[in-house]
Write a protein that holds these residues in place. Structure first.
Motif, short mmCIF file in Angstrom:
data_model
loop_
_atom_site.label_atom_id
_atom_site.label_comp_id
_atom_site.label_asym_id
_atom_site.label_seq_id
_atom_site.Cartn_x
_atom_site.Cartn_y
_atom_site.Cartn_z
N ARG A 42 0.84 -1.20 0.00
CA ARG A 42 0.00 0.00 0.00
C ARG A 42 0.87 1.25 0.00
O ARG A 42 2.09 1.18 -0.11
CB ARG A 42 -0.93 -0.03 1.23
N ILE A 43 0.21 2.41 0.16
CA ILE A 43 0.90 3.68 0.00
C ILE A 43 2.09 3.82 0.96
O ILE A 43 3.22 4.07 0.54
CB ILE A 43 -0.08 4.86 0.22
N ILE A 44 1.83 3.67 2.25
CA ILE A 44 2.88 3.87 3.26
C ILE A 44 4.01 2.87 3.05
O ILE A 44 5.20 3.24 3.11
CB ILE A 44 2.30 3.75 4.69
N GLY A 45 3.65 1.62 2.79
CA GLY A 45 4.66 0.60 2.55
C GLY A 45 5.53 0.90 1.34
O GLY A 45 6.74 0.67 1.36
N MET A 46 4.91 1.46 0.28
CA MET A 46 5.66 1.80 -0.92
C MET A 46 6.63 2.94 -0.65
O MET A 46 7.77 2.93 -1.12
CB MET A 46 4.70 2.18 -2.06
N VAL A 47 6.18 3.94 0.10
CA VAL A 47 7.08 5.06 0.45
C VAL A 47 8.27 4.54 1.25
O VAL A 47 9.42 4.90 0.96
CB VAL A 47 6.31 6.12 1.28
N LYS A 54 16.73 3.61 -1.79
CA LYS A 54 17.56 4.63 -2.46
C LYS A 54 17.67 5.94 -1.71
O LYS A 54 18.33 6.87 -2.19
CB LYS A 54 16.98 4.90 -3.85
N GLY A 55 17.00 6.08 -0.56
CA GLY A 55 17.07 7.33 0.17
C GLY A 55 15.93 8.27 -0.18
O GLY A 55 15.16 8.03 -1.11
N TYR A 56 15.87 9.38 0.57
CA TYR A 56 14.76 10.33 0.39
C TYR A 56 14.76 10.99 -0.98
O TYR A 56 13.70 11.31 -1.53
CB TYR A 56 14.81 11.40 1.48
N LEU A 57 15.95 11.22 -1.56
CA LEU A 57 16.01 11.87 -2.87
C LEU A 57 15.39 11.02 -3.97
O LEU A 57 15.04 11.53 -5.04
CB LEU A 57 17.45 12.22 -3.21
N ALA A 58 15.27 9.70 -3.71
CA ALA A 58 14.66 8.82 -4.70
C ALA A 58 13.20 9.18 -4.96
O ALA A 58 12.64 8.85 -6.01
CB ALA A 58 14.76 7.37 -4.25
N LEU A 59 12.56 9.86 -4.00
CA LEU A 59 11.18 10.29 -4.17
C LEU A 59 11.06 11.34 -5.27
O LEU A 59 9.95 11.65 -5.73
CB LEU A 59 10.62 10.85 -2.86
N VAL A 124 7.67 8.06 -16.55
CA VAL A 124 7.19 6.81 -15.95
C VAL A 124 8.35 5.85 -15.70
O VAL A 124 8.46 5.24 -14.65
CB VAL A 124 6.11 6.15 -16.84
N ARG A 125 9.23 5.73 -16.69
CA ARG A 125 10.35 4.79 -16.56
C ARG A 125 11.34 5.23 -15.48
O ARG A 125 11.84 4.39 -14.71
CB ARG A 125 11.07 4.66 -17.90
N MET A 126 11.63 6.50 -15.42
CA MET A 126 12.57 6.98 -14.41
C MET A 126 12.01 6.82 -13.00
O MET A 126 12.72 6.50 -12.06
CB MET A 126 12.94 8.44 -14.68
N GLN A 127 10.71 7.03 -12.85
CA GLN A 127 10.08 6.87 -11.55
C GLN A 127 10.04 5.41 -11.12
O GLN A 127 10.22 5.08 -9.95
CB GLN A 127 8.65 7.44 -11.58
N ASN A 128 9.79 4.51 -12.08
CA ASN A 128 9.67 3.09 -11.76
C ASN A 128 11.02 2.41 -11.61
O ASN A 128 11.11 1.32 -11.03
CB ASN A 128 8.85 2.39 -12.85
N ASP A 129 12.09 3.02 -12.12
CA ASP A 129 13.42 2.41 -12.13
C ASP A 129 13.90 2.03 -10.73
O ASP A 129 14.56 1.01 -10.55
CB ASP A 129 14.42 3.38 -12.76
N VAL A 130 13.56 2.84 -9.77
CA VAL A 130 14.11 2.68 -8.42
C VAL A 130 13.66 1.38 -7.75
O VAL A 130 14.34 0.86 -6.87
CB VAL A 130 13.75 3.89 -7.54
N LYS A 131 12.54 0.82 -8.19
CA LYS A 131 12.05 -0.40 -7.54
C LYS A 131 12.45 -1.67 -8.30
O LYS A 131 12.15 -2.78 -7.84
CB LYS A 131 10.53 -0.34 -7.37
N LEU A 132 13.13 -1.52 -9.45
CA LEU A 132 13.56 -2.67 -10.23
C LEU A 132 14.88 -3.23 -9.72
O LEU A 132 15.68 -2.50 -9.12
CB LEU A 132 13.70 -2.29 -11.70
N PRO A 133 15.15 -4.52 -9.96
CA PRO A 133 16.48 -5.06 -9.65
C PRO A 133 17.55 -4.29 -10.42
O PRO A 133 17.29 -3.76 -11.50
CB PRO A 133 16.39 -6.51 -10.13
#
Length: 286
Positions: A42-47, A54-59, A124-133
């Motif tokens: 959910r939202i909180i877990g994803m944050v 990746k740290g706070y800057l990853a947001l 979209v790709r740059m935002q989603n990149d952080v959660k990929l292997p």
């Protein structure tokens, strides 16, 4: 003679860019939730996951692409809508009827959605990149690097992957935002209880932000999945999403609303301030 202030053609892009800077982390979380195959986090877990990895800057991953998108997509739709609206109001010596606002909002949003598709795809790709292997990450340095690499590695057509969905979503968002905002503002002012001030702008923009979120969410989910995919599967994306159940089309609705409503509010408040202080001055007979 009465003095009115009209927007300059680029005000919509500037105000949307400022709003994007304030709401980008919410947009990033929305993308992460929409690209889940199953609702696992959910939202909180994803944050927490993003910050932990990746740290706070990853947001703020993909912020350059988000700003580039606003200066293409939002600038185009606002410029088309407001330029034509002001010209028709001048010729008719009065406000456009609501159905014309809807048609003009849909046209401007459709055109803006198509123009902004390449930046939206990279965003979209740059935002989603952080959660990929690590081995699957695209690691775009910034929006221009992303645009160039997509063109070079996947072809120019890929830059417009999801363009039909982006354009359709842009049309719905613009109807929900531009057309409904102007109509809501006129109704509030006509009631006589409020004047043309920040409170009026806030109330009208909160209402239309909710309308825009509900209207565009199904298309937003499909668009996000199309743009994030490495494969071309076009309209199959709709059927594959449908197999996950009706709720799949409203995945990420809460963060979408949490992001789009504040974004809409900030956009119109900044737009109104730009119009009042730096807009074109027009004198009309009372």
């Amino acid at each position: 003679m009465q003095q009115n202030h009209l927007s300059r053609w680029y005000f919509g892009g500037v105000s949307s860019s400022v709003a994007a800077c304030l709401t980008h982390p919410l947009d990033l979380i929305k993308v992460h939730l929409q690209t889940q195959q199953e609702v696992k986090v959910r939202i909180i877990g994803m944050v927490v996951n993003v910050v932990r990895r990746k740290g706070y800057l990853a947001l703020y991953s993909g912020l350059s692409a988000s700003l580039f998108r606003q200066m293409t997509y939002s600038l185009s739709r606002f410029a088309i809508y407001e330029t034509v609206r002001d010209e028709m109001n001048r010729k008719n010596k009065g406000f456009m009827p609501f159905y014309q606002k809807v048609l003009m909002g849909a046209f401007g949003g459709f055109a803006g959605g198509f123009i902004g598709t390449p930046a939206d795809l990279v965003n979209v790709r740059m935002q989603n990149d952080v959660k990929l292997p690590v081995e699957l990450r695209r690691n775009y340095v910034h929006v221009l690097d992303g645009l160039f690499r997509v063109w070079k590695e996947e072809g120019i057509r890929k830059l417009f992957s999801g363009a039909s969905m982006a354009s359709s979503r842009g049309a719905l968002v613009s109807v929900g935002q531009l057309s409904c905002y102007e109509q809501s503002k006129q109704l509030v002012l006509a009631a006589g209880y409020l004047t043309d001030n920040i409170l009026t702008h806030f109330l009208a923009s909160v209402f239309v932000g909710g309308c825009a979120t509900i209207l565009c969410q199904p298309l937003d989910v499909v668009k996000t999945r199309l743009m994030n995919s490495k494969l071309e599967y076009g309209v199959r994306c709709v059927s594959l999403s449908a197999k996950l159940g009706p709720k799949a089309f409203y995945k990420g609705l809460v963060p979408a609303a949490i992001r789009l409503i504040p974004h809409t509010v900030f956009t119109f408040i900044f737009l109104e301030q730009l119009r009042q202080h730096f807009g074109l001055r027009v004198f009309v007979s009372p």
